[in-house]
Design a protein around this motif. Sequence first.
Motif, short mmCIF file in Angstrom:
data_model
loop_
_atom_site.label_atom_id
_atom_site.label_comp_id
_atom_site.label_asym_id
_atom_site.label_seq_id
_atom_site.Cartn_x
_atom_site.Cartn_y
_atom_site.Cartn_z
N SER A 332 55.45 -10.61 -19.66
CA SER A 332 55.65 -9.92 -18.37
C SER A 332 54.52 -8.94 -18.09
CB SER A 332 56.99 -9.20 -18.38
OG SER A 332 57.06 -8.30 -19.47
N SER A 333 53.86 -8.44 -19.15
CA SER A 333 52.75 -7.51 -18.93
C SER A 333 51.55 -8.19 -18.29
CB SER A 333 52.33 -6.87 -20.27
OG SER A 333 51.95 -7.88 -21.19
N ASP A 334 51.53 -9.51 -18.31
CA ASP A 334 50.43 -10.24 -17.67
C ASP A 334 50.62 -10.39 -16.17
OD1 ASP A 334 48.88 -10.76 -20.02
OD2 ASP A 334 50.37 -12.25 -20.61
N SER A 335 51.78 -10.01 -15.66
CA SER A 335 52.00 -10.07 -14.21
C SER A 335 51.06 -9.11 -13.51
CB SER A 335 53.45 -9.73 -13.88
OG SER A 335 54.33 -10.70 -14.41
N ALA A 336 50.29 -9.62 -12.58
CA ALA A 336 49.31 -8.78 -11.89
C ALA A 336 48.71 -9.59 -10.75
CB ALA A 336 48.21 -8.32 -12.85
N VAL A 337 47.86 -8.91 -9.99
CA VAL A 337 47.04 -9.59 -8.98
C VAL A 337 45.66 -9.77 -9.59
CG1 VAL A 337 46.14 -9.55 -6.64
CG2 VAL A 337 48.36 -8.52 -7.12
N TYR A 338 45.24 -11.01 -9.72
CA TYR A 338 43.95 -11.32 -10.31
C TYR A 338 42.96 -11.62 -9.19
CZ TYR A 338 46.24 -11.60 -14.85
OH TYR A 338 46.92 -11.31 -16.00
N GLN A 339 41.77 -11.03 -9.31
CA GLN A 339 40.73 -11.23 -8.30
C GLN A 339 39.60 -12.06 -8.91
OE1 GLN A 339 41.71 -7.79 -8.83
NE2 GLN A 339 43.21 -7.93 -7.18
N CYS A 340 39.16 -13.04 -8.15
CA CYS A 340 37.99 -13.82 -8.51
C CYS A 340 36.92 -13.56 -7.44
CB CYS A 340 38.32 -15.31 -8.59
SG CYS A 340 36.87 -16.36 -8.87
N GLU A 341 35.76 -13.14 -7.88
CA GLU A 341 34.66 -12.84 -6.97
C GLU A 341 33.46 -13.72 -7.34
OE1 GLU A 341 33.39 -8.76 -4.99
OE2 GLU A 341 32.62 -8.91 -7.02
N ALA A 342 33.02 -14.53 -6.41
CA ALA A 342 31.87 -15.42 -6.63
C ALA A 342 30.73 -14.89 -5.77
CB ALA A 342 32.21 -16.85 -6.25
N SER A 343 29.59 -14.64 -6.40
CA SER A 343 28.49 -14.03 -5.65
C SER A 343 27.15 -14.56 -6.15
CB SER A 343 28.53 -12.50 -5.79
OG SER A 343 28.39 -12.12 -7.15
N ASN A 344 26.25 -14.71 -5.21
CA ASN A 344 24.83 -14.88 -5.52
C ASN A 344 24.06 -13.99 -4.55
OD1 ASN A 344 24.75 -16.29 -3.10
ND2 ASN A 344 24.50 -18.31 -4.04
N ARG A 345 22.76 -14.15 -4.51
CA ARG A 345 21.97 -13.21 -3.70
C ARG A 345 22.17 -13.41 -2.20
NH1 ARG A 345 17.59 -15.72 -6.63
NH2 ARG A 345 16.85 -17.63 -5.63
N HIS A 346 22.94 -14.43 -1.83
CA HIS A 346 23.12 -14.71 -0.41
C HIS A 346 24.51 -14.39 0.11
CE1 HIS A 346 19.24 -16.54 -0.66
NE2 HIS A 346 19.66 -17.48 -1.50
N GLY A 347 25.39 -13.93 -0.77
CA GLY A 347 26.71 -13.59 -0.27
C GLY A 347 27.73 -13.50 -1.38
N THR A 348 28.96 -13.14 -0.98
CA THR A 348 30.05 -12.93 -1.93
C THR A 348 31.34 -13.49 -1.35
OG1 THR A 348 29.01 -10.93 -2.82
CG2 THR A 348 31.36 -11.21 -3.21
N LEU A 349 32.14 -14.14 -2.21
CA LEU A 349 33.48 -14.58 -1.86
C LEU A 349 34.46 -13.84 -2.76
CD1 LEU A 349 33.03 -18.47 -1.61
CD2 LEU A 349 33.17 -16.86 0.28
N LEU A 350 35.62 -13.44 -2.19
CA LEU A 350 36.64 -12.75 -2.96
C LEU A 350 37.99 -13.38 -2.65
CD1 LEU A 350 37.50 -10.34 -4.79
CD2 LEU A 350 37.86 -9.05 -2.68
N SER A 351 38.78 -13.62 -3.71
CA SER A 351 40.11 -14.18 -3.51
C SER A 351 41.08 -13.50 -4.47
CB SER A 351 40.10 -15.69 -3.75
OG SER A 351 41.38 -16.24 -3.53
N ASN A 352 42.29 -13.19 -3.97
CA ASN A 352 43.35 -12.59 -4.77
C ASN A 352 44.40 -13.64 -5.09
OD1 ASN A 352 42.96 -9.42 -4.69
ND2 ASN A 352 42.45 -10.17 -2.65
#
Length: 1088
Positions: A332-352
């Motif tokens: 249950s301690s693993d319950s959370a909102v995990y964010q993945c951020e993909a980035s290179n020098r041309h931009g960034t994507l973020l997802s929850n």
Amino acid sequence: MTCEAKGNPEPEFRWTKNGQEFDPFLDPRLMKEEDSGTFVIPNNGNLTVYQGIYRCYASNRLGTAISKEIEFIVPHVPKFPKETLDPVEVEEGQAFVLQCNPPQGIPPLQIYWMTISLQHIEQDERVSMGLNGDLYFSHAVEKDSRRDYCCFAAFPRIRTIVQKTAMSVIVKTTNAILQRRPSLLMPSGVKTETLLVKGEDLKLECIAEGFPTPQVEWVKMGHQLPSKAKVENHGKLLIVPRVEQEDSGKYMCKAKNTLGEAVHYFPVTVEEPPEWVSEPESQLSMIGSNVLIKCSASGTPQPIITWRMNGVPLQANRKVLDDTVLLRNAQSSDSAVYQCEASNRHGTLLSNANIMIMNVPPMVLTSEGEEYSAVDGKAVLMHCKVFSSPPSMITWSKDDSSESVEGPRVTVHDNGSLEIYRVEKEDAGQYTCLAKNTEGSAAIDATLNVKAVPPENLQILKGTTAELSCLAEYDKSFSNDFEYFVEDGILQIINVSHGDQGVYTCVARTPVDQDTASISNPLARLSFCLSTEFIIEYEESQWEPGNWKELLRVPGNHNSAVLKLHGHVDYCFRVSGVNTLGRGPSSKPTERYKTQPAAPDKNPENIKIEGRLPHEMDINWEPLLPIEHNGPGLEYKVSYKRQDVEEDWKEHMVKRHSFLVKNTPTFVPYEIKIQARNHQGWGPEPKIVIGYSGEDIPSAAPDDVAVEVMNSSVVKVSWTRVHKDKLHGHLGGYRVIPQKQTFKSHGDKHTLTFPGDRNHAVILGLTPFSEYSLIVMTFNGRGNGPGSHPVNFKTPEGVPEKNPVFRVAEVQKHSVSLVWDPPLEPNGILTGYLLEYQLVNDTEEVGPLQTVDISNPDTTKWILRDLEPVSKYKFYLRSCTTMGCGPVVSEESITTLETSEGLWKISEALNTSKTFHIIDGLEPGTEYTVRLIPNSRVDNSSVFEDVISTRSAAGLAGGGISTQGWFIGLMCAIALLTLIVLIACFVNRNKGGKYSVKEKEDLHPDVESQGMNDDTFCEYSDNDEKPLKGSQHSLSREIKAGDSGDSLVDYGDEDVQFNEDGSFIGEYAGRKEKRVSAEIKATVQTPA
């Protein structure tokens, strides 16, 4: 600054600015919104204090979601510096540049060169403005002299235009302008590296100086310029809008005039911002399960993936595998909102992604006290739906018993439901469902009632026989007084009619009681009014006369219908009724009715777009049926246009149901629509269908191919997906081709196909302990793309295959001889064999398993001793490597009662080149049988078999003449004398023969022979040292050593003759080696 989120409990919001905590409520200037993270920065006062990078966090007790970074910029008003500019003095014909150097500001930036009176400076091939805003003059002319060159910089987003101090230009005239070859004012150097993001506009600029004014040309090295490319600014600016990967390459500009040319190169690289390949998804998982959170993105360069948990960088104890976070044995301690951020020098994507690891005691969702009824002999299902985490164990009990309900007729399903098959009366009662897990338990009760089989209602066709049965149970003591109203409780109604329908009651009676059971017998009426529905059919006379087709179904309570018909058709109709017993006869057909022509009321369907060739698009569709034409003169309008560019519709009228579009780009999307038309008008507005022009084979191979060996016969292959721009078609999948490498050549290769978009595959069935070369390629509808670079790998050792041959070679009273062949595929290095055997007489009992460990892998035969006589044994053999032993082969045999007269002995394997073999150790005076058999356990037939007898010991002692000493001495003396005579003859012949020939030559000179010696042999004397092509060196040496020329006269009496080619024939040719004469013949022939 907007930040909205929802959750349960309601989330709380916080902000960071430049990575530091920022509380909008502490700043009275900011306006806040209730129950929201949004705040407003008023556009007054000093806003620069709010400049920075913001991020919003929304949290509740279950986790934290974060927003993308928001950058707030407060632009300053751009200004040109105040400066005094000296006049630019230049000689006529020389090049010069007026620099603008605009101030920094919010893009976009627009530059204008004008006079003080706001008149634009005229630009042409000689005078032009560069992308940096500077004004370039290829060569100066007298009219360029003026004092009001002004550079204006416009910033549309802040609605500001600023002006630079006016510049003066003084052109000094000369009597003659010297011509000169071109050189580039912009850019400098030999090449300029250019990096763009996919979708941006490529702008390449070359501004040259020289006299006459240079002309600029553009080329793409090794390719044609993109079709969308355009040249502006009098040829000095090349623009490629919305660049794609295929626009990468090396471009060149060439500035030339009559005196020469200058070139500059532009290596162009197109990269891409991140794009989701697999976006993380929210999950609801149980405690103790393994949770995988996958996140991958594509882009150029490859994006870097950063993981966070509740906005905080992921801790090291959570395992990250490539693009996946693994929560092993999640709690249950693993319950959370995990964010993945993909980035290179041309931009960034973020997802929850919300990951919930639940910890919940059982909750039974089925209602308490449910009652279930079941018929005797049938099945019943009682439900117990449970929600819990971790999953609950569900048990059922009956009538307050602590024992679980079990038996062959009972099944508890995974969803908790209890099913009882072939229900009996004893199954009736109260049942309890108990759900239990580590967090608690819950239970509900349910009641089951079991009923006897009731009589069933009957539906009987008119004119048939109805048979009603009635069965009653009663006390057997009333057997003489029990009665039905009909015999045996069976009532038959023959030739049923409408008057027989109704409710029938069966009465079973004893002197003290009676019981009844009823059954209804509704009779289906076949009249029109009892139909449940009507079927309207039609027949037309033009296209399919005589073929009736269903047109419409009408409810049974209707007696009329409105029909939708096609135009220009001669119709005829009929109606039939349907009820529960079936369909009745059709009515008589109506009179014919012909509709008027009309425009088509539908367009073609099932449009298919195919491209058999790379530059074609084949459009096919399902044509309208003849009855759907609605009139004469049907044809189709095919309209198409590219979807990815702005262009007008292209239209073609056709009468067939296909159309071929030629000269299309390879695999680009098109919008297609097809509309029907006849002489009466157009059909309805057609739907737009998306299709692609012809495919071409992929032009790129998968990169980064890697092989992970799983075991001796299974490997996992991974690769980087081929970019969609290189597929040139619909991705069919990937093909993996492993090829086994053998000692002499490449082994057979087989192709494994894995459809769909994937970047890995598992290869099964490989041969252990083998070397493989593997390539990966992608494919589309057109074919296979190029193969990747081969990857070599070696499978580890495995267990051997079973031995192809295992048999009993000889059986004795106490021993058995076994022979076998090694496995055809050892799958490694053989370490030996495991031989087992046991007594297996015809009883069920078997003896203990005896084991023989044979450590020499070259052993292929073994004798088992100390066996029981006249006993049946079973033998088991397995080949072994360091990885273990392979499958077993077995053989059975029965030992004999007595020892046989002789024991077969087997020699070692003989070399096939030998033609004899010595057998020693035999006993004198004994008869032996000798066999020669192939060294193959498959073929047991004899090649040779004979019986021989050795001499007795007495015979050997007596001896024969050949063993006597005087006989041996005599034979040796004869052999010695013979050898002496032969040596004497040979010496005498050599000595006398040589000088005899010489004397005869001196006494009888032969002019012809002498001439032949001088003219022929001397002329080619070099041939003694250098034999001609085709001759043999040994022959040449023989001729030289033996001096064969001297022997010609020695054989003159033997009618020596010469052929036309100079060779001789006669007795000498018969006595000498033919190889010598052939050598002489070849020597004379060659010069001719």
